[in-house]
Scaffold this active site. Structure first.
Site, mmCIF file in Angstrom:
data_model
loop_
_atom_site.group_PDB
_atom_site.id
_atom_site.type_symbol
_atom_site.label_atom_id
_atom_site.label_comp_id
_atom_site.label_asym_id
_atom_site.label_seq_id
_atom_site.Cartn_x
_atom_site.Cartn_y
_atom_site.Cartn_z
ATOM 1 N N HIS A 1 0.822 -1.219 0.000
ATOM 2 C CA HIS A 1 0.000 0.000 0.000
ATOM 3 C C HIS A 1 0.852 1.264 0.000
ATOM 4 O O HIS A 1 0.332 2.354 -0.250
ATOM 5 C CB HIS A 1 -0.979 -0.010 1.185
ATOM 6 N N SER B 1 4.292 1.753 8.584
ATOM 7 C CA SER B 1 3.856 0.730 7.633
ATOM 8 C C SER B 1 5.001 0.322 6.721
ATOM 9 O O SER B 1 5.775 1.165 6.253
ATOM 10 C CB SER B 1 2.708 1.269 6.773
ATOM 11 N N ASP C 1 -11.131 -8.352 2.082
ATOM 12 C CA ASP C 1 -10.985 -9.632 2.774
ATOM 13 C C ASP C 1 -9.648 -10.308 2.504
ATOM 14 O O ASP C 1 -9.026 -10.865 3.398
ATOM 15 C CB ASP C 1 -12.129 -10.569 2.380
#
Length: 372
Positions: free
Chosen positions: A164, A305, A229
């Site tokens: 990401h 992150s 998910d």
């Protein structure tokens, strides 16, 4: 083919049982990993680089949600592990892969936003100061991405980070084409103004030295999942630098079950954005796990992150202690624990399949990636 999914998820468990007893020490298990090889590569249109960089991701699907989800089929797993490669000139390719199981043994069980704050009670993070610490292993393996995230050195020219930080699940982020990796270096000034300190050199503060990224690999499981998910399961990416960084790096390893981790704990260091310019170290207990994710409550802020999650265990073959990266810090989840909402920070585990893929990206030869 669907029957192979169970085999893929269960394959490559430790070949030997973890020892126990009064003199037991946490030992790296021996794994035989599958082989992942490129089957075909084709060109894609150049990306727009129009997504905003996100320094954290969130998903409502917690441990029970993941554990109750159906196993992916063999074709689905191949699809998730296919990948895109972004080059510094802006060109983009997609590579489809094949998965080959050469050997397997043992068994292994599958294992609402907080307004950007991910601190649990007393803030237990440690800022690392002083070049004697920052420039020494293992802290020296942590690097900063120009998109704002953290990464970890895993080879002479390779950095492991979160997907990401590069791609939001739909498009590449702004700055991904000219992505750079920053290395903390001492900023030195000459303190020779005083008569008694002529020629002395005094450390003033640390600064970043930047190296451009040559190409980036992102698994299709992230691009198609978009942090829902399955997306968080594939929130990892590998960066290849344009030149070697000349630092000691930390090898990747297959993530052992949480019960086999020393003290049940994990460690990672990152550039949390609430402490600009500081490298922040933390450790904490693993609270839960699935086959692909580790749930913990390590204090963290956006910017951490992409940090490499590591542990230190005994390497029986080499007769020494060794740290390895077993996961990538991803983001934050609210989880329903027996009807009570509870929040966790989440790390993506390096499974045997992910190890095979990342190792092949680094080495380019599956024969060098047989032992996890």
């Amino acid at each position: 083919m669907a029957g192979l999914s169970t085999l893929i998820l269960l394959l490559c468990a430790a070949r030997d049982v973890m020892p126990s007893g009064p003199h037991w020490k946490p030992t790296w298990p021996s794994y035989r990993v599958p082989v992942i090889l490129p089957q075909s590569t084709f060109n894609l249109d150049k990306p727009q680089f129009d997504a905003e960089a996100r320094l954290e991701v969130a998903s409502p699907c917690g441990p029970e949600c993941h554990k109750s989800s159906p196993l992916p089929t063999y074709e689905e797993v191949k699809n998730y592990l296919s990948y895109e490669t972004l080059y510094a000139n802006g060109s983009l390719t997609e590579t489809e892969v094949g998965i080959y199981i050469l050997s397997s043994s043992g068994d292994e069980t599958r294992g609402k936003s907080r307004t950007k704050r991910q601190i649990y009670g007393y803030d237990s993070r440690f800022s690392i100061f002083g070049k004697d610490f920052l420039l020494n292993y293992p802290f020296s393996t942590s690097v900063k991405l120009s998109t704002g995230c953290t990464g970890t050195l895993v080879a002479e020219k390779h950095v492991l980070t979160a997907a990401h930080c590069i791609h939001d699940g739909k498009s590449y982020v702004k700055g991904a084409q000219k992505l750079r990796v920053g290395f903390l270096k001492p900023k030195v000034k000459n303190g020779s103004k005083g008569a008694n300190i002529t020629g002395s050199v005094m450390p003033e503060k640390m600064k970043f030295q930047w190296i451009r990224v040559k190409r980036t690999h992102v698994p299709k499981g992230w691009i198609k999942g978009n942090a829902n998910d399955i997306g968080m399961d594939y929130d990892y990416a590998l960066l290849e630098l344009k030149k070697p960084h000349k630092r000691k790096f930390m090898k990747i390893g297959v993530s052992p079950p949480a019960r086999h981790l020393p003290g049940g704990r994990i460690h990672f260091s990152g550039y949390d954005n609430d402490r600009p310019g500081n490298l922040v170290y933390r450790f904490c207990d693993v609270k839960d796990e699935t086959y692909d994710l580790l749930y913990q409550q390590c204090d963290a802020q956006p910017g951490a992150s992409g940090s490499g999650v590591y542990v230190r265990m005994w390497k029986r073959q080499n007769h020494k202690w060794e740290r390895k990266i077993i996961g990538i810090f991803s983001g934050h989840q609210w989880v329903d624990m027996n009807g009570t909402p509870q929040d966790f920070n989440v790390a993506v585990r390096i499974t045997p399949l992910k190890y095979a893929q990342i190792c092949y990206w680094i080495k380019g030869n599956y024969l060098d990636c047989r032992e996890g």
